[in-house]
Design a protein around this motif. Structure first.
Motif, PDB file in Angstrom:
ATOM      1  N   LYS A   1      -8.904  -4.151   4.896  1.00  0.00           N
ATOM      2  CA  LYS A   1      -9.496  -5.439   5.211  1.00  0.00           C
ATOM      3  C   LYS A   1      -8.483  -6.362   5.892  1.00  0.00           C
ATOM      4  O   LYS A   1      -8.796  -7.039   6.867  1.00  0.00           O
TER       5      LYS A   1
ATOM      6  N   ASP B   1       0.856  -1.178   0.000  1.00  0.00           N
ATOM      7  CA  ASP B   1       0.000   0.000   0.000  1.00  0.00           C
ATOM      8  C   ASP B   1       0.896   1.233   0.000  1.00  0.00           C
ATOM      9  O   ASP B   1       1.759   1.364   0.868  1.00  0.00           O
TER      10      ASP B   1
ATOM     11  N   LYS C   1      -5.716   1.592   1.033  1.00  0.00           N
ATOM     12  CA  LYS C   1      -6.532   0.938   0.005  1.00  0.00           C
ATOM     13  C   LYS C   1      -7.483  -0.058   0.693  1.00  0.00           C
ATOM     14  O   LYS C   1      -7.166  -0.578   1.766  1.00  0.00           O
TER      15      LYS C   1
ATOM     16  N   ARG D   1      -8.205  -3.177   0.226  1.00  0.00           N
ATOM     17  CA  ARG D   1      -7.617  -4.492   0.523  1.00  0.00           C
ATOM     18  C   ARG D   1      -6.727  -4.419   1.765  1.00  0.00           C
ATOM     19  O   ARG D   1      -6.674  -5.361   2.549  1.00  0.00           O
ATOM     20  N   THR D   2      -6.021  -3.334   1.917  1.00  0.00           N
ATOM     21  CA  THR D   2      -5.135  -3.162   3.070  1.00  0.00           C
ATOM     22  C   THR D   2      -5.972  -3.006   4.332  1.00  0.00           C
ATOM     23  O   THR D   2      -5.671  -3.621   5.370  1.00  0.00           O
TER      24      THR D   2
END
Length: 175
Positions: free
Chosen positions: A174, A154, A169, A171-172
């Motif tokens: 999460k 990230d 981000k 995904r990060t």
């Protein structure tokens, strides 16, 4: 900072303790280490104990960043006191070997009780595919611990500055 707080004589009031911390927008507070380059102060076990006694009076959850000095006497003092650990490893050979060595050191030095409550984080510090097999590494780590988390690269984390959760981000976040 921790040096000043550890010597506080009247810590019964939250407002007396709050003078030594900083707070972010999420109301999380941080107590820094000694950062005056002119100071020769080094945190010791006695000051750590005094500080924890003060903090435990006012806070339900305390997170400690111990850095990488697991072989120091202070780390042993801290490890006797904590209920769980997070070991962060870069997604490369050096990072994974360091994390594995940390787990072995914990076991060899009487801190095996922490292993079931240790989380290892594989942190991507570079863009692109890692040069190591993370599936194989995760399998090996799960022989010692229950939880492995993979944090993708990230740009916000790569800055190395304060972390704004909203700046990560999805995904990060999460992970």
């Amino acid at each position: 900072n921790i040096e000043a707080l550890s010597s506080l004589r009247h810590a019964g009031s939250y407002s007396n303790v709050r003078v030594y911390t900083v707070q972010n927008d999420d109301r999380l507070e941080m107590l820094g280490s000694q950062n005056d380059p002119r100071s020769s102060y080094t945190l010791n076990g006695q000051d750590y104990g005094a500080t924890m006694e003060i903090l435990e009076t006012h806070y339900n959850v305390i997170l400690l960043d111990c850095g990488t000095a697991i072989t120091s006497p202070l780390f042993s003092t801290i490890a006797k006191d904590v209920s769980s650990l997070v070991v962060v490893a870069s997604q490369n050979t050096r990072g994974l070997n360091g994390a594995w060595s940390t787990l072995q050191w914990l076991h060899a030095h009487g801190f095996g009780r922490l292993l079931p409550r240790t989380v290892v984080v594989f942190n991507a510090t570079d863009r692109g595919k890692p040069l190591v097999d993370l599936d194989e590494a995760e399998t090996k780590f799960r022989e010692r611990i229950a939880e492995v988390v993979r944090v993708p690269y990230d740009p916000h984390l790569a800055e190395g500055m304060g972390i704004d959760f909203d700046g990560l981000k999805p995904r990060t976040r999460k992970a």
